[in-house]
Scaffold this motif. Structure first.
Motif, mmCIF file in Angstrom:
data_model
loop_
_atom_site.group_PDB
_atom_site.id
_atom_site.type_symbol
_atom_site.label_atom_id
_atom_site.label_comp_id
_atom_site.label_asym_id
_atom_site.label_seq_id
_atom_site.Cartn_x
_atom_site.Cartn_y
_atom_site.Cartn_z
ATOM 1 N N THR A 35 0.747 -1.494 0.143
ATOM 2 C CA THR A 35 -0.221 -0.173 -0.028
ATOM 3 C C THR A 35 0.938 1.094 0.068
ATOM 4 O OG1 THR A 35 -1.772 -1.048 1.087
ATOM 5 C CG2 THR A 35 -1.705 1.202 0.944
ATOM 6 N N ARG A 36 1.936 1.396 0.854
ATOM 7 C CA ARG A 36 3.083 2.111 0.568
ATOM 8 C C ARG A 36 3.463 2.386 -0.484
ATOM 9 N NH1 ARG A 36 4.272 4.025 5.851
ATOM 10 N NH2 ARG A 36 5.163 5.684 4.851
ATOM 11 N N MET A 37 3.864 0.786 -1.328
ATOM 12 C CA MET A 37 4.219 1.151 -2.603
ATOM 13 C C MET A 37 3.362 2.071 -3.737
ATOM 14 S SD MET A 37 6.864 -2.756 -2.645
ATOM 15 C CE MET A 37 6.733 -1.834 -4.553
ATOM 16 N N ILE A 38 2.194 1.513 -3.470
ATOM 17 C CA ILE A 38 1.518 2.212 -4.204
ATOM 18 C C ILE A 38 1.192 3.414 -4.335
ATOM 19 C CG2 ILE A 38 -1.405 2.415 -4.945
ATOM 20 C CD1 ILE A 38 -0.571 -1.062 -4.274
ATOM 21 N N LEU A 39 1.040 4.187 -3.089
ATOM 22 C CA LEU A 39 0.708 5.468 -2.665
ATOM 23 C C LEU A 39 1.674 6.385 -3.158
ATOM 24 C CD1 LEU A 39 -1.087 5.311 1.098
ATOM 25 C CD2 LEU A 39 -2.081 6.145 -1.242
ATOM 26 N N ASP A 40 3.046 5.818 -2.944
ATOM 27 C CA ASP A 40 3.877 6.670 -3.358
ATOM 28 C C ASP A 40 4.432 6.248 -4.930
ATOM 29 O OD1 ASP A 40 5.311 6.582 -0.697
ATOM 30 O OD2 ASP A 40 6.731 4.460 -0.957
ATOM 31 N N MET A 41 3.573 5.637 -5.447
ATOM 32 C CA MET A 41 3.597 5.960 -7.129
ATOM 33 C C MET A 41 2.832 6.489 -7.641
ATOM 34 S SD MET A 41 4.328 1.698 -8.355
ATOM 35 C CE MET A 41 3.736 1.366 -7.574
ATOM 36 N N LEU A 42 1.577 6.876 -7.135
ATOM 37 C CA LEU A 42 0.367 7.908 -6.660
ATOM 38 C C LEU A 42 0.899 9.119 -6.328
ATOM 39 C CD1 LEU A 42 -2.120 5.778 -5.443
ATOM 40 C CD2 LEU A 42 -1.789 5.986 -8.119
ATOM 41 N N ASP A 43 1.535 9.114 -5.494
ATOM 42 C CA ASP A 43 1.915 10.743 -5.508
ATOM 43 C C ASP A 43 3.378 11.440 -6.619
ATOM 44 O OD1 ASP A 43 0.335 10.561 -3.368
ATOM 45 O OD2 ASP A 43 1.558 10.194 -1.487
ATOM 46 N N GLY A 44 4.048 10.671 -6.384
ATOM 47 C CA GLY A 44 5.120 10.756 -8.480
ATOM 48 C C GLY A 44 4.061 10.854 -9.504
ATOM 49 N N ASP A 45 3.092 11.348 -9.900
ATOM 50 C CA ASP A 45 2.394 11.072 -11.416
ATOM 51 C C ASP A 45 1.490 12.616 -10.174
ATOM 52 O OD1 ASP A 45 0.927 11.612 -13.180
ATOM 53 O OD2 ASP A 45 1.284 9.416 -13.502
ATOM 54 N N SER A 46 1.786 13.677 -11.057
ATOM 55 C CA SER A 46 1.104 15.009 -10.646
ATOM 56 C C SER A 46 -0.347 15.406 -11.995
ATOM 57 C CB SER A 46 2.149 15.973 -11.290
ATOM 58 O OG SER A 46 3.024 16.437 -12.407
ATOM 59 N N ARG A 47 -0.286 14.254 -12.749
ATOM 60 C CA ARG A 47 -0.838 14.093 -13.792
ATOM 61 C C ARG A 47 -2.297 13.536 -12.997
ATOM 62 N NH1 ARG A 47 1.284 10.736 -18.395
ATOM 63 N NH2 ARG A 47 1.119 9.787 -16.566
ATOM 64 N N LEU A 48 -2.198 13.385 -11.939
ATOM 65 C CA LEU A 48 -3.408 11.971 -10.928
ATOM 66 C C LEU A 48 -4.453 13.237 -10.349
ATOM 67 C CD1 LEU A 48 -1.837 8.844 -11.360
ATOM 68 C CD2 LEU A 48 -3.188 9.468 -12.847
ATOM 69 N N GLN A 49 -5.586 13.363 -10.397
ATOM 70 C CA GLN A 49 -6.023 13.966 -9.086
ATOM 71 C C GLN A 49 -6.442 12.507 -8.121
ATOM 72 O OE1 GLN A 49 -9.355 16.490 -10.570
ATOM 73 N NE2 GLN A 49 -9.080 16.183 -12.523
#
Lengths: 89, 278
Positions: free
Chosen positions: B148-162
């Motif tokens: 879950t932490r890895m997933i959140l890291d990857m989501l946070d790393g993509d500024s295009r995603l809301q």
């Protein structure tokens, strides 16, 4: 929301049953282990150790996030902030 | 009470389950693409699966008055095969305009491997390119916290995603706070043994409140209970919670989240097509 003593009354039999189930499983493991020739690694088996640590956690004062969260973390692999470097991603 | 199950795998359930869901108050479901219990051998296998999700299941659901929506992807377990995953990801845009397709999902991690992370990131890129909401699977048991932490890291790393357009599913006591604190939606899966009971879900609702929080059954081909949401409704009522709180968790929140998709055309019970919520 029910009051704390009501929750205790309501849940007592269910929790009692779950604790007896845990005790019975540990008894079962020990009973069968006593009949086996090699039992040296059983007490240090990671799963056995984790279960005993979990039981110990239940008796401690609640951690900031609560006992359920503490147990979940006990049963989890640790998070490595540098996972991207480790996996080359 | 009318309710929506935002994560259930009806391709694995019998028609009687649709009838039972309808009788229990289910008015809509969303079905993420997932692992079928075996690894599929070709992209065409996924094309057929996507046709099943977009053409067959909506009709089966409609026969019982249930509206069916879905999410498309190659799941984390089969993502170990990166070349197959890339073929499937390239095919997904063919289906994104099909009625009822809400977005990309359930993508995520399974054993937190390099290949899974690569395919997850490529799914995020697909979602960003096509402006799609995302539904995320988090790993099981001892892999959940790290994954879950890895997933959140990857989501946070993509500024295009809301973040308001992303649902992180299968949260439990040790992952829910991080997901909600970072501004994502969180889903609690009511599942025997390996995920969360209705009682523990009720505890988390009491602890964190109803904001951006949903519950689902994830009913599938394994041990699972498609009517788990009515069990949660019952538990919350037993504890004396307001009907308004319960309705928010099991009905209003899924609608609010699904409205992020241009393909979400929902008709509340009793409304005609002309009155539809878009």
């Amino acid at each position: 929301m029910p009051q704390a003593h009501q929750i205790l009354d309501d849940q007592f039999l269910q929790v009692r049953a779950k604790l007896i189930e845990v005790a019975a499983v540990l008894d079962r493991i020990d009973r069968v282990a006593a009949t086996e020739l090699t039992t040296a690694d059983l007490e240090s088996h990671p799963k056995r150790v984790a279960l005993e640590q979990a039981i110990g956690l239940l008796l401690q004062d609640a951690a900031p996030g609560g006992r359920a969260e503490a147990l979940q973390k006990l049963f989890s692999r640790p998070y490595d902030q540098r996972w991207r470097d480790s996996l080359s991603v | 009470m009318d309710y929506i199950d935002p994560h259930i795998h009806m391709v694995s359930r019998i028609t009687d389950d649709y009838a039972t869901l309808a009788r229990m108050g289910c008015v809509a479901i969303s079905e993420p693409a997932f692992w079928a219990g075996f690894d599929r051998g070709s992209a065409d296998g996924f094309r057929d699966y996507f046709r099943q999700l977009t053409e067959v299941e909506p009709k089966r659901a409609a026969a019982y008055g249930i509206q069916h929506f879905c999410w498309l992807c190659i799941n984390a377990k089969e993502a170990e095969n990166v070349s197959l995953s890339r073929e499937v990801i390239a095919m997904i845009p063919e289906f994104l305009d099909a009625p009822g397709v809400l977005g990309i999902g359930e993508i995520g991690l399974n054993k937190n491997t390099r290949n899974e992370a690569i395919v997850f990131l490529e799914h995020l890129d697909l979602a960003a390119q096509y402006d799609q909401p995302i539904l995320i699977h988090t790993p099981h048991l001892e892999d959940k916290y790290q994954g879950t932490r890895m997933i959140l890291d990857m989501l946070d790393g993509d500024s295009r995603l809301q973040r308001s357009r992303i649902l992180v599913d299968h949260v439990e006591e040790h992952t829910i706070a991080e997901v909600l604190d970072r501004g994502y939606w969180a889903g609690m899966t009511l599942y025997p043994v390996t995920k969360c009971t209705p009682e523990r879900a009720a505890d988390m609702i009491e602890k964190y409140g109803p904001e951006r929080l949903m519950a689902n059954s994830a009913g599938d081909w394994g041990p699972s209970k498609p009517t788990a949401i009515p069990d949660l409704i019952f538990e919350l009522r037993r504890r004396g919670h307001d009907e308004s709180l319960i309705r928010r968790i099991v009905y209003e929140n899924p609608i609010e989240f699904f409205k992020n998709s241009r393909n979400f055309h929902f008709r509340p019970r009793g409304e005609t097509v002309a009155d539809s919520v878009v």
